[in-house]
Design a protein around this motif. Structure first.
Motif, PDB file in Angstrom:
ATOM      1  N   HIS A 117       1.166  -1.670  -0.270  1.00  0.00           N
ATOM      2  CA  HIS A 117      -0.160  -0.064   0.112  1.00  0.00           C
ATOM      3  C   HIS A 117       0.767   1.404  -0.366  1.00  0.00           C
ATOM      4  CE1 HIS A 117       1.466  -0.446   4.356  1.00  0.00           C
ATOM      5  NE2 HIS A 117       0.918   0.763   4.235  1.00  0.00           N
ATOM      6  N   LYS A 118       1.952   0.852   0.506  1.00  0.00           N
ATOM      7  CA  LYS A 118       2.554   2.331   0.333  1.00  0.00           C
ATOM      8  C   LYS A 118       2.752   3.664  -0.773  1.00  0.00           C
ATOM      9  CE  LYS A 118       5.562   0.966   4.097  1.00  0.00           C
ATOM     10  NZ  LYS A 118       5.300  -0.555   4.574  1.00  0.00           N
ATOM     11  N   LEU A 119       2.719   2.659  -2.078  1.00  0.00           N
ATOM     12  CA  LEU A 119       2.718   4.294  -3.032  1.00  0.00           C
ATOM     13  C   LEU A 119       2.030   4.360  -2.509  1.00  0.00           C
ATOM     14  CD1 LEU A 119       3.891   4.042  -5.508  1.00  0.00           C
ATOM     15  CD2 LEU A 119       2.503   2.214  -6.852  1.00  0.00           C
ATOM     16  N   GLY A 234       7.268   7.709   5.835  1.00  0.00           N
ATOM     17  CA  GLY A 234       6.147   6.659   4.912  1.00  0.00           C
ATOM     18  C   GLY A 234       5.195   5.854   5.490  1.00  0.00           C
ATOM     19  N   SER A 235       4.510   6.296   6.353  1.00  0.00           N
ATOM     20  CA  SER A 235       4.001   5.848   7.881  1.00  0.00           C
ATOM     21  C   SER A 235       4.476   6.957   8.853  1.00  0.00           C
ATOM     22  CB  SER A 235       4.431   4.725   8.389  1.00  0.00           C
ATOM     23  OG  SER A 235       4.164   3.835   9.410  1.00  0.00           O
ATOM     24  N   VAL A 236       3.133   6.668   9.868  1.00  0.00           N
ATOM     25  CA  VAL A 236       3.364   7.183  11.250  1.00  0.00           C
ATOM     26  C   VAL A 236       2.109   8.955  11.297  1.00  0.00           C
ATOM     27  CG1 VAL A 236       4.188   7.616  13.169  1.00  0.00           C
ATOM     28  CG2 VAL A 236       5.029   6.028  12.004  1.00  0.00           C
ATOM     29  N   ASN A 274      -1.584   1.845   7.702  1.00  0.00           N
ATOM     30  CA  ASN A 274      -2.520   1.557   6.007  1.00  0.00           C
ATOM     31  C   ASN A 274      -3.921   0.900   6.673  1.00  0.00           C
ATOM     32  OD1 ASN A 274      -3.332  -1.698   6.771  1.00  0.00           O
ATOM     33  ND2 ASN A 274      -1.254  -1.703   7.888  1.00  0.00           N
ATOM     34  N   LEU A 275      -4.067   0.853   8.266  1.00  0.00           N
ATOM     35  CA  LEU A 275      -5.232   1.024   9.714  1.00  0.00           C
ATOM     36  C   LEU A 275      -5.028   1.621   9.160  1.00  0.00           C
ATOM     37  CD1 LEU A 275      -6.283  -1.063  11.574  1.00  0.00           C
ATOM     38  CD2 LEU A 275      -5.364   0.412  13.015  1.00  0.00           C
ATOM     39  N   GLY A 276      -5.393   2.860   9.172  1.00  0.00           N
ATOM     40  CA  GLY A 276      -5.599   3.921   9.587  1.00  0.00           C
ATOM     41  C   GLY A 276      -6.686   4.465   8.333  1.00  0.00           C
ATOM     42  N   PRO A 387       1.123 -13.818   1.255  1.00  0.00           N
ATOM     43  CA  PRO A 387       1.094 -12.668   1.702  1.00  0.00           C
ATOM     44  C   PRO A 387       2.402 -12.166   2.983  1.00  0.00           C
ATOM     45  CG  PRO A 387       0.590 -13.656   3.650  1.00  0.00           C
ATOM     46  CD  PRO A 387       0.889 -14.504   2.128  1.00  0.00           C
ATOM     47  N   ALA A 388       3.089 -11.162   2.678  1.00  0.00           N
ATOM     48  CA  ALA A 388       3.986  -9.865   3.538  1.00  0.00           C
ATOM     49  C   ALA A 388       3.189 -10.451   4.528  1.00  0.00           C
ATOM     50  CB  ALA A 388       3.789  -8.640   3.421  1.00  0.00           C
ATOM     51  N   PRO A 389       4.433 -10.933   5.738  1.00  0.00           N
ATOM     52  CA  PRO A 389       4.756 -11.366   7.118  1.00  0.00           C
ATOM     53  C   PRO A 389       3.577  -9.908   7.533  1.00  0.00           C
ATOM     54  CG  PRO A 389       6.766 -11.253   6.222  1.00  0.00           C
ATOM     55  CD  PRO A 389       5.732 -10.663   5.548  1.00  0.00           C
ATOM     56  N   GLU A 390       3.394  -9.013   7.445  1.00  0.00           N
ATOM     57  CA  GLU A 390       2.483  -7.735   7.854  1.00  0.00           C
ATOM     58  C   GLU A 390       1.770  -8.695   7.858  1.00  0.00           C
ATOM     59  OE1 GLU A 390       5.614  -7.272   6.054  1.00  0.00           O
ATOM     60  OE2 GLU A 390       7.204  -6.015   6.599  1.00  0.00           O
ATOM     61  N   SER A 391       1.399  -7.248   6.511  1.00  0.00           N
ATOM     62  CA  SER A 391      -0.626  -7.625   6.447  1.00  0.00           C
ATOM     63  C   SER A 391      -1.020  -9.950   7.189  1.00  0.00           C
ATOM     64  CB  SER A 391      -0.390  -8.676   4.699  1.00  0.00           C
ATOM     65  OG  SER A 391       0.706  -7.853   4.056  1.00  0.00           O
ATOM     66  N   SER A 392       0.478 -10.665   7.155  1.00  0.00           N
ATOM     67  CA  SER A 392      -0.271 -11.833   7.986  1.00  0.00           C
ATOM     68  C   SER A 392      -0.489 -11.652   9.902  1.00  0.00           C
ATOM     69  CB  SER A 392       1.055 -12.767   8.088  1.00  0.00           C
ATOM     70  OG  SER A 392       1.274 -12.968   6.449  1.00  0.00           O
TER      71      SER A 392
HETATM   72  C1  LIG Z   1       5.342  -1.045   5.415  1.00  0.00           C
HETATM   73  C2  LIG Z   1       4.257  -2.014   5.291  1.00  0.00           C
HETATM   74  C3  LIG Z   1       2.972  -2.335   6.940  1.00  0.00           C
HETATM   75  C4  LIG Z   1       3.116  -1.581   8.053  1.00  0.00           C
HETATM   76  O1  LIG Z   1       2.976  -0.485   7.835  1.00  0.00           O
HETATM   77  P1  LIG Z   1       2.020   1.135   7.976  1.00  0.00           P
HETATM   78  O2  LIG Z   1       2.409   2.075   8.674  1.00  0.00           O
HETATM   79  O3  LIG Z   1       1.353   0.487   9.833  1.00  0.00           O
HETATM   80  O4  LIG Z   1       0.723   0.203   7.453  1.00  0.00           O
HETATM   81  C5  LIG Z   1       2.455  -3.587   6.694  1.00  0.00           C
HETATM   82  N1  LIG Z   1       2.202  -4.339   5.379  1.00  0.00           N
HETATM   83  C6  LIG Z   1       2.936  -3.871   4.819  1.00  0.00           C
HETATM   84  C7  LIG Z   1       3.173  -5.032   3.105  1.00  0.00           C
HETATM   85  C8  LIG Z   1       3.883  -3.095   4.594  1.00  0.00           C
HETATM   86  O5  LIG Z   1       4.797  -2.889   3.300  1.00  0.00           O
END
Ligand SMILES: *Cc1c(COP(=O)(O)O)cnc(C)c1O
Length: 458
Positions: A117-119, A234-236, A274-276, A387-392
């Protein structure tokens, strides 16, 4: 719930149904997030001060807590059209596998080369930099998703992109580095010899693999010491959440199109962007008293800022150069264990998400990494996407909730954010597949150490 057969596997929106404005949830909050402070004066940061770090329009967005909607410039909408609208997928196969009466939906943000989603925010930040006539931007990247997204955005607008990449990642994730270079970014392993702070750290800690805090300090120094450059993140930040509201707006439009009312909305939380972005339109309805949703933020047990942190002013970066924000934090000196594989290692949490959490609009859960990878494996095998580990982290809690529905017989509508793909995280998957993955949970003493170092404000 006999709409079953009407709902396609993927709900795609028409281009004409894509949002034309971002939604700023702060506009609907009666109690606003606390203002960000200048670390030098301890006073709320002014637009002038902030414009020295960020592009002017981004600084305005950062400080705007009243406008509910902000127009998405046509140039950004044109770029969004290359990879959006993102599909909302009905996880029929996962539902079948779990034998649950629940209906599971996920918003898939991994359909672009950066893989996340960072794009959505990178393109907005690059656009405003270009519009202001800047030469380029600087940033840091850890695992590389943000650097990749930003390099794509900068090449589109023909901006110089200087990425300080934590040295260990630079060496261990050569493929991400090469994607960034393919898009024309200048990638420097941090600590480097390009900046004063980099040279100092190299002298003090010869051979160090670097850290995110150090890379931020280098990127900021590079921005302020070069004419026509600004630093981007890219976040926060609230501006990033604003841009990410396209995720939630599209999700809501897709659900509305089929008359689906979400019961639960689940997202992973690192810095909270992404959550926000996913929850903003839904949280807005709760804030306006129009609707009710159960919203869950999922974080790693190894870096539990919402579930075990404190709500206080803290530095946004380990280098202590950025403004202070009031947020749920573990302290900017907190270092997640190196055995923590996925992302989501940020010590704090977006001040918007923090304030919504404090108001009880959302709840939070922490999960351990082995169970997260187990959920990732289950999901990959039936839904096809790795899936990305974060998404998981979000997948894990969505599965838990769907299993609960099997026990209670409830046909809840569960929506979660699938933020990206995990193709560059195969070392972590390898650890999991080899049975070498372990869980780490910081002790109260560990947390107390960094929390006791919080700056004393007010
Ligand atoms: C960076 C990233 C996140 C976490 O970042 P948030 O700012 O908390 O959204 C989650 N998933 C993926 C795939 C990421 O690259």
């Amino acid at each position: 719930m006999s709409q079953e057969t009407n709902i396609p596997y993927k709900i795609y929106l028409e281009e004409s149904e894509m949002p034309k404005q971002w939604y700023n949830v702060r506009g609907d909050m009666k109690k606003k997030p606390a203002p960000i402070l200048n670390p030098g004066t301890g006073k709320p940061v002014t637009l002038d001060e902030l414009s020295g770090i960020f592009c002017k329009e981004l600084a305005e967005q950062e400080l705007d807590d009243t406008s509910r909607f902000i127009d998405i410039p046509q140039e950004i909408r044109d770029f969004y059209r290359m990879y959006r609208p993102a599909p909302l997928v009905r996880a029929y196969c996962l539902e079948k596998k779990l034998d649950t009466p629940a209906h599971i939906y996920y918003k898939f943000e991994g359909n672009n080369t950066s893989g996340s989603h960072k794009l959505n925010s990178a393109i907005a930040q690059a656009y405003y930099a270009k519009k202001q006539g800047l030469k380029g931007v600087t940033t840091e990247t850890g695992a590389g998703q943000w650097g990749t997204a930003l390099s794509m955005a900068c090449s589109y607008f023909d901006l110089d992109c200087q990425v300080y990449m934590v040295k260990v990642s630079y060496e261990q994730k050569p493929f991400r580095r090469e994607v960034m270079r393919t898009y024309g970014a200048n990638v420097t392993p941090s600590p480097s010899m390009n900046t004063e702070v980099g040279r100092k750290i190299n002298a003090e800690f010869p051979g160090t693999g670097g850290s995110l805090g150090c890379a931020i300090s280098e990127a900021v120094e590079a921005a302020v010491s070069q004419e026509g450059y600004r630093y981007v993140l890219g976040s926060v930040l609230s501006q990033v959440l604003l841009h990410q509201s396209v995720i939630g707006l599209e999700t809501k439009t897709a659900l509305d199109k089929y008359g689906i009312k979400a019961d639960m909305i689940i997202g992973c939380a690192g810095g909270g962007s992404n959550l926000g972005g996913l929850i903003s339109p839904f949280a807005g309805e709760i804030l306006r008293g129009e609707n009710n949703y159960e919203i869950i933020a999922v974080e790693p047990a190894s870096c539990p800022s919402l579930t075990r942190g404190v709500y206080a002013y803290d530095f946004c970066d380990t280098g202590k150069v950025c403004p202070l924000a009031k947020m749920y934090t573990l302290g900017s000196g907190f270092m997640p264990s190196p055995n923590h594989a996925g992302g989501l290692r940020y010590h704090g949490m977006s001040s918007v998400v923090s304030e919504l959490y404090d108001q009880g609009i959302l709840s939070a859960r922490s999960v351990e990494q082995t169970e997260v990878f187990k959920a990732a494996e289950t999901f990959a095998r039936v839904e096809g996407i790795l899936p990305a580990p974060e998404s998981s982290h979000a997948i894990k809690v969505a599965i838990d909730e769907a299993v609960k529905c099997r026990e209670t017989g409830e046909a809840k509508n569960i929506v979660f954010g699938l933020t990206g793909t995990g193709y560059f995280d195969m070392v972590a998957y390898q650890k999991y597949n080899d049975g070498d993955m372990s869980d780490y949970i910081p002790t109260d003493d560990d947390l107390q150490k960094s929390i006791s170092q919080l700056p004393k404000i007010g």
